[in-house]
Motif scaffolding. Structure first.
Motif, PDB file in Angstrom:
ATOM      1  N   UNK A   1       0.855  -1.198   0.000  1.00 11.97           N
ATOM      2  CA  UNK A   1       0.000   0.000   0.000  1.00 11.97           C
ATOM      3  C   UNK A   1       0.886   1.242   0.000  1.00 11.97           C
ATOM      4  N   UNK A   2       0.614   2.117  -0.953  1.00  8.19           N
ATOM      5  CA  UNK A   2       1.374   3.375  -1.048  1.00  8.19           C
ATOM      6  C   UNK A   2       0.464   4.513  -0.589  1.00  8.19           C
ATOM      7  N   UNK A   3       0.872   5.242   0.447  1.00 12.75           N
ATOM      8  CA  UNK A   3       0.016   6.301   1.004  1.00 12.75           C
ATOM      9  C   UNK A   3       0.725   7.653   0.979  1.00 12.75           C
ATOM     10  N   UNK A   4       0.013   8.641   0.447  1.00 11.03           N
ATOM     11  CA  UNK A   4       0.528  10.026   0.484  1.00 11.03           C
ATOM     12  C   UNK A   4      -0.457  10.863   1.297  1.00 11.03           C
ATOM     13  N   UNK A   5       0.054  11.624   2.259  1.00  7.43           N
ATOM     14  CA  UNK A   5      -0.818  12.483   3.075  1.00  7.43           C
ATOM     15  C   UNK A   5      -0.901  13.863   2.435  1.00  7.43           C
ATOM     16  N   UNK A   6      -2.147  14.267   2.126  1.00  3.37           N
ATOM     17  CA  UNK A   6      -2.345  15.570   1.480  1.00  3.37           C
ATOM     18  C   UNK A   6      -3.230  16.430   2.391  1.00  3.37           C
ATOM     19  N   UNK A   7      -2.681  17.524   2.950  1.00  4.22           N
ATOM     20  CA  UNK A   7      -3.506  18.352   3.849  1.00  4.22           C
ATOM     21  C   UNK A   7      -4.775  18.829   3.139  1.00  4.22           C
ATOM     22  N   UNK A   8      -5.877  18.851   3.869  1.00  2.00           N
ATOM     23  CA  UNK A   8      -7.182  19.167   3.259  1.00  2.00           C
ATOM     24  C   UNK A   8      -7.218  20.587   2.680  1.00  2.00           C
ATOM     25  N   UNK A   9      -6.417  21.496   3.274  1.00  3.92           N
ATOM     26  CA  UNK A   9      -6.410  22.888   2.775  1.00  3.92           C
ATOM     27  C   UNK A   9      -5.943  22.954   1.328  1.00  3.92           C
ATOM     28  N   UNK A  10      -5.207  21.947   0.884  1.00  2.00           N
ATOM     29  CA  UNK A  10      -4.677  22.003  -0.489  1.00  2.00           C
ATOM     30  C   UNK A  10      -5.731  21.620  -1.541  1.00  2.00           C
ATOM     31  N   UNK A  11      -6.898  21.171  -1.068  1.00  2.00           N
ATOM     32  CA  UNK A  11      -7.921  20.719  -2.023  1.00  2.00           C
ATOM     33  C   UNK A  11      -8.898  21.852  -2.319  1.00  2.00           C
ATOM     34  N   UNK A  12      -9.093  22.175  -3.604  1.00  7.09           N
ATOM     35  CA  UNK A  12      -9.931  23.334  -3.950  1.00  7.09           C
ATOM     36  C   UNK A  12     -11.362  23.200  -3.428  1.00  7.09           C
TER      37      UNK A  12
END
Ligand SMILES: CC/C=C\C/C=C\C/C=C\C/C=C\C/C=C\C/C=C\CCC(=O)SCCNC(=O)CCNC(=O)[C@H](O)C(C)(C)COP(=O)(O)OP(=O)(O)OC[C@H]1O[C@@H](n2cnc3c(N)ncnc32)[C@H](O)[C@@H]1OP(=O)(O)O
Ligand SMILES: CCCCCCCCCCCCCCCCCC(=O)OC[C@@H](O)COP(=O)(O)O
Length: 384
Positions: free
Chosen positions: A253-264
């Motif tokens: 499993x490959x997981x990348x954490x993306x902070x929610x603020x970065x999502x339009x």
């Protein structure tokens, strides 16, 4: 074949596992029902109790994967993000290609201590599956009919109710909306073409509305999106029956954490963001196919003993009365009682087989097999 492997492949052993799951599951469902009045008096306590009760059920399936089949799960992720897993609420975006991808997801939930509280945007049909579906009702799982006109309000309302959830949770979203089949893939790529989007090789075209509504309603509640891409070594297509048979698989499993603020926030921009994410996920799968691994370092959490301890507890509790009942049955000598008992056992095993069938791709829904006609006729338009 070793002795242990031979034992695992024995029907009697599998029958015992299923019996413990079925009997304990129904007991837990009943206990969950008993918490109903508590929701009116102390909602947060009722939620916490249900998280623990749900753990009793889902951890049995995790134990089957980790301890019975010995399946190994390797996590590829950034070590800086690792320390946050399990300590915050998150939206998990996962590819939907394998019959046991949900179970691998549960395994990671277990390892990071969020198994009891983990949630999903699930198709409504699963709410009626005994034990798991009934358990989900008390876990406030979000169900959808995969009909946007109806889902847009119900899904948003259910998500809003999670804003004061008392325990950390991961909210799983299969944006592809259905499991990968060659036919569904072909159709969804026709849709991609009609929308001027690049083709994907390993994923169906993601449905963007559920993602947008989830992100919008969990802003301030969830801290990040965990973009997760799953694959199995040696081109395996693992099944739940394989797990019950004690077959060992190896999941990566490959997981990348993306902070929610970065999502339009804007719906169209959010949809474009998700399409780009799936193009990246596709490139990770290509990398996996070429090299046999995902990019980045491996930081696998070890399996914990709790799922096994839970299973042993229920086995001790439920196998003794079963043995007594069997002895009584045989010594009664009544043909009618024996025939009725055999019929009940047969019905129960048919029920379990039906439940297992819910995980099988070749028994899956027709969703994604036919929508192309409408969507290719209509030009794409803003959906709000
Ligand atoms: C550190 C470790 C990290 C991670 C560990 C991993 C995981 C652990 C986490 C949690 C575990 C928790 C629980 C797991 C346990 C069990 C889970 C089990 C299973 C449940 C799963 C399901 O049931 S999946 C099915 C239900 N879910 C979804 O469908 C979600 C995605 N769908 C959507 O978002 C949809 O938008 C919708 C459902 C909200 C609405 O559906 P509808 O059909 O109405 O869709 P749309 O309006 O989106 O469709 C119209 C648009 O789609 C275009 N279209 C038409 N045909 C197609 C096609 N074939 N393919 C793609 N797109 C198509 C059409 O053109 C329309 O486009 P628009 O431009 O108008 O949007
Ligand atoms: C301890 C182990 C005992 C095992 C024996 C009993 C097993 C019972 C298993 C019941 C599991 C039932 C619910 C699991 C969820 C299924 C997840 C899933 O993959 O759903 C499919 C949807 O996403 C999409 O559906 P499709 O449109 O592809 O159709």
């Amino acid at each position: 074949m070793g002795l242990l492997q031979l034992l695992k492949s024995q029907f009697l052993c599998q029958l015992i596992i299923c019996y413990v799951f079925l009997a304990s599951g129904l007991i837990v469902n009943l206990l969950q029902l008993c918490t109903s009045p508590l929701w009116l008096i102390n909602k947060q306590l009722a939620r916490r109790l249900n998280v623990r009760l749900a753990y009793c059920i889902s951890s049995q399936m995790v134990a089957a994967l980790e301890w019975w089949s010995g399946t190994e799960c390797t996590l590829y992720t950034d070590p800086k993000s690792y320390s946050l897993y399990g300590n915050e609420n998150a939206i998990v975006v996962l590819n939907h290609m394998f019959e046991i991808d949900f179970l691998c997801g549960w395994t990671f939930c277990e390892r990071f201590g969020v198994l009891g509280s983990s949630k999903v945007l699930a198709k409504k049909e699963l709410a009626y599956v005994p034990i798991i579906g009934w358990m989900w009702y008390f876990l406030e799982i979000v169900f959808c009919k995969r009909k946007w006109e109806e889902d847009r309000t119900t899904v948003a309302q259910s998500l809003q109710r999670l804003q004061d959830y008392p325990e950390n949770f991961w909210f799983l979203l299969y944006c592809e909306g259905t499991r990968f089949t060659p036919k569904k893939h072909q159709i969804s790529m026709q849709v991609a073409e009609s929308k001027g989007l690049p083709k994907l090789k390993y994923h169906l075209l993601p449905r963007t509305k559920g993602f947008w509504v989830t992100v919008q309603n969990l802003r301030g509640t969830a801290a990040a999106v965990y973009d997760s891409t799953l694959n199995f070594r040696n081109n395996e297509a693992p099944t739940l029956l394989g797990i019950l048979n004690g077959k060992k698989y190896h999941a990566d499993l490959y997981v990348r954490r993306i902070p929610l603020e970065l999502i339009p926030e804007d719906e169209a921009e959010c949809a474009a963001w998700l399409h780009k994410l799936y193009q990246e996920k596709d490139s990770f799968q290509e990398h996996y196919t070429e090299t046999g691994r995902f990019p980045g370092p491996i930081v696998s959490p070890a399996r914990r003993p709790w799922s096994l301890i839970n299973w042993l507890f229920w086995s001790c509790l439920l196998l003794y009365p079963l043995a007594l009942l069997l002895i009584q049955l045989i010594s009664s000598g009544s043909v009618l009682t024996i025939v009725v008992s055999a019929a009940i056992c047969y019905a129960a095993s048919a029920g379990v087989r039906w439940m297992i069938g819910q995980t099988e791709i070749n028994r899956g829904s027709n969703y994604g097999n036919k929508e192309q006609i409408d969507s290719l006729r209509k030009p794409s338009k803003a959906s709000t």
